[in-house]
Structures are given as structure tokens and as C-alpha cells.
Design a protein around this motif. Structure first.
Motif, mmCIF file in Angstrom:
data_model
loop_
_atom_site.group_PDB
_atom_site.id
_atom_site.type_symbol
_atom_site.label_atom_id
_atom_site.label_comp_id
_atom_site.label_asym_id
_atom_site.label_seq_id
_atom_site.Cartn_x
_atom_site.Cartn_y
_atom_site.Cartn_z
ATOM 1 N N ILE A 5 0.833 -1.202 0.000
ATOM 2 C CA ILE A 5 0.000 0.000 0.000
ATOM 3 C C ILE A 5 0.867 1.251 0.000
ATOM 4 N N HIS A 6 1.858 1.273 0.862
ATOM 5 C CA HIS A 6 2.725 2.448 0.969
ATOM 6 C C HIS A 6 3.479 2.715 -0.331
ATOM 7 N N GLN A 7 4.074 1.672 -0.897
ATOM 8 C CA GLN A 7 4.866 1.850 -2.113
ATOM 9 C C GLN A 7 4.008 2.243 -3.321
ATOM 10 N N VAL A 8 2.841 1.632 -3.460
ATOM 11 C CA VAL A 8 1.956 1.987 -4.585
ATOM 12 C C VAL A 8 1.478 3.429 -4.436
ATOM 13 N N ARG A 9 1.092 3.800 -3.239
ATOM 14 C CA ARG A 9 0.640 5.172 -2.989
ATOM 15 C C ARG A 9 1.748 6.172 -3.331
ATOM 16 N N ARG A 10 2.970 5.876 -2.900
ATOM 17 C CA ARG A 10 4.095 6.786 -3.119
ATOM 18 C C ARG A 10 4.499 6.849 -4.597
ATOM 19 N N LYS A 11 4.599 5.708 -5.248
ATOM 20 C CA LYS A 11 5.086 5.673 -6.632
ATOM 21 C C LYS A 11 4.066 6.203 -7.638
ATOM 22 N N PHE A 12 2.776 5.914 -7.426
ATOM 23 C CA PHE A 12 1.767 6.246 -8.426
ATOM 24 C C PHE A 12 0.855 7.407 -8.028
ATOM 25 N N ASN A 13 1.014 7.921 -6.815
ATOM 26 C CA ASN A 13 0.202 9.043 -6.337
ATOM 27 C C ASN A 13 -1.295 8.743 -6.472
ATOM 28 N N VAL A 14 -1.694 7.590 -5.939
ATOM 29 C CA VAL A 14 -3.094 7.172 -5.976
ATOM 30 C C VAL A 14 -3.573 6.912 -4.554
ATOM 31 N N SER A 15 -4.877 6.875 -4.389
ATOM 32 C CA SER A 15 -5.464 6.448 -3.119
ATOM 33 C C SER A 15 -5.616 4.939 -3.175
ATOM 34 N N ILE A 16 -5.134 4.256 -2.146
ATOM 35 C CA ILE A 16 -5.222 2.800 -2.098
ATOM 36 C C ILE A 16 -5.409 2.377 -0.648
ATOM 37 N N SER A 17 -6.277 1.400 -0.439
ATOM 38 C CA SER A 17 -6.499 0.897 0.923
ATOM 39 C C SER A 17 -7.083 -0.501 0.886
ATOM 40 N N GLU A 18 -6.987 -1.180 2.036
ATOM 41 C CA GLU A 18 -7.652 -2.467 2.204
ATOM 42 C C GLU A 18 -9.138 -2.197 2.368
ATOM 43 N N THR A 19 -9.957 -2.893 1.597
ATOM 44 C CA THR A 19 -11.389 -2.598 1.627
ATOM 45 C C THR A 19 -12.253 -3.794 2.004
ATOM 46 N N ALA A 20 -11.676 -4.965 2.057
ATOM 47 C CA ALA A 20 -12.450 -6.155 2.428
ATOM 48 C C ALA A 20 -11.485 -7.256 2.826
ATOM 49 N N ASP A 21 -12.015 -8.264 3.436
ATOM 50 C CA ASP A 21 -11.260 -9.469 3.794
ATOM 51 C C ASP A 21 -10.156 -9.226 4.813
ATOM 52 N N GLN A 22 -10.236 -8.141 5.585
ATOM 53 C CA GLN A 22 -9.196 -7.890 6.570
ATOM 54 C C GLN A 22 -9.120 -8.985 7.623
ATOM 55 N N ASP A 23 -10.218 -9.655 7.886
ATOM 56 C CA ASP A 23 -10.248 -10.705 8.900
ATOM 57 C C ASP A 23 -9.942 -12.086 8.337
ATOM 58 N N THR A 24 -9.728 -12.161 7.043
ATOM 59 C CA THR A 24 -9.448 -13.442 6.402
ATOM 60 C C THR A 24 -7.940 -13.634 6.297
ATOM 61 N N TRP A 25 -7.472 -14.763 6.764
ATOM 62 C CA TRP A 25 -6.048 -15.043 6.724
ATOM 63 C C TRP A 25 -5.603 -15.318 5.294
ATOM 64 N N ARG A 26 -4.525 -14.687 4.890
ATOM 65 C CA ARG A 26 -3.892 -14.882 3.579
ATOM 66 C C ARG A 26 -4.727 -14.386 2.409
ATOM 67 N N LYS A 27 -5.646 -13.473 2.655
ATOM 68 C CA LYS A 27 -6.447 -12.898 1.576
ATOM 69 C C LYS A 27 -6.730 -11.445 1.932
ATOM 70 N N VAL A 28 -6.630 -10.584 0.944
ATOM 71 C CA VAL A 28 -6.913 -9.170 1.168
ATOM 72 C C VAL A 28 -7.497 -8.585 -0.112
ATOM 73 N N SER A 29 -8.349 -7.611 0.052
ATOM 74 C CA SER A 29 -8.884 -6.878 -1.096
ATOM 75 C C SER A 29 -8.385 -5.445 -1.010
ATOM 76 N N LEU A 30 -7.813 -4.985 -2.101
ATOM 77 C CA LEU A 30 -7.330 -3.612 -2.174
ATOM 78 C C LEU A 30 -8.179 -2.841 -3.171
ATOM 79 N N THR A 31 -8.444 -1.587 -2.850
ATOM 80 C CA THR A 31 -9.133 -0.698 -3.775
ATOM 81 C C THR A 31 -8.230 0.490 -4.033
ATOM 82 N N CYS A 32 -8.143 0.846 -5.294
ATOM 83 C CA CYS A 32 -7.294 1.955 -5.712
ATOM 84 C C CYS A 32 -8.168 2.955 -6.458
#
Length: 70
Positions: A5-32
Motif C-alpha cells: 500500500i505504501h509503495q503503490v501510494r508513493r510511486k503512483f500518487n493514488v489512493s489505495i487501501s484495504e477494503t475487504a477481507d481484513q479478517d481473512t487469513w492470507r487474503k486481502v482486497s485492495l481498492t485503488c
């Protein structure tokens, strides 16, 4: 996920965050979010971000991507 998240935000100047599956082990959803007045710029940015993640974190698997332009 924090390094990605940090590197994508810094390199591409976009908004990015975890948006789902935070409680699921080994799976994450990112929205940009990207703002532009040209569709081609958005599409190229998305492809560049995906390529960047795949090349810098090859152990991470992107299993689904979705593009919505409003």
C-alpha cells in the motif's frame, strides 16, 4: 500489505487501501482510486500498478481485478 500500500501510494500518487477481507487469513482486497479526465490514462495506470505489484511482490497472487470508471 502495508508495504504494498505504501509503495503503490508513493510511486503512483493514488489512493489505495484495504477494503475487504481484513479478517481473512492470507487474503486481502485492495481498492485503488485514480482521478483523470482520460480513460486511457486510467487504464494505463491500473496496468502499471498491477505490473509493479507482480514484479516487486511475486509471492503475492492477484486473483481478480475489476475496473469501474465513473
Amino acid at each position: 500489505m502495508a508495504p504494498i500500500i505504501h509503495q503503490v501510494r508513493r510511486k503512483f500518487n493514488v489512493s489505495i487501501s484495504e477494503t475487504a477481507d481484513q479478517d481473512t487469513w492470507r487474503k486481502v482486497s485492495l481498492t485503488c482510486a485514480i482521478a483523470s479526465n482520460e480513460r486511457l490514462h486510467i487504464e494505463q495506470s491500473v496496468q502499471a500498478i498491477l505490473h509493479y505489484i507482480q514484479s516487486h511482490w511475486p509471492q503475492e497472487e492477484i486473483i481478480h481485478q475489476e475496473l469501474e470508471i465513473i
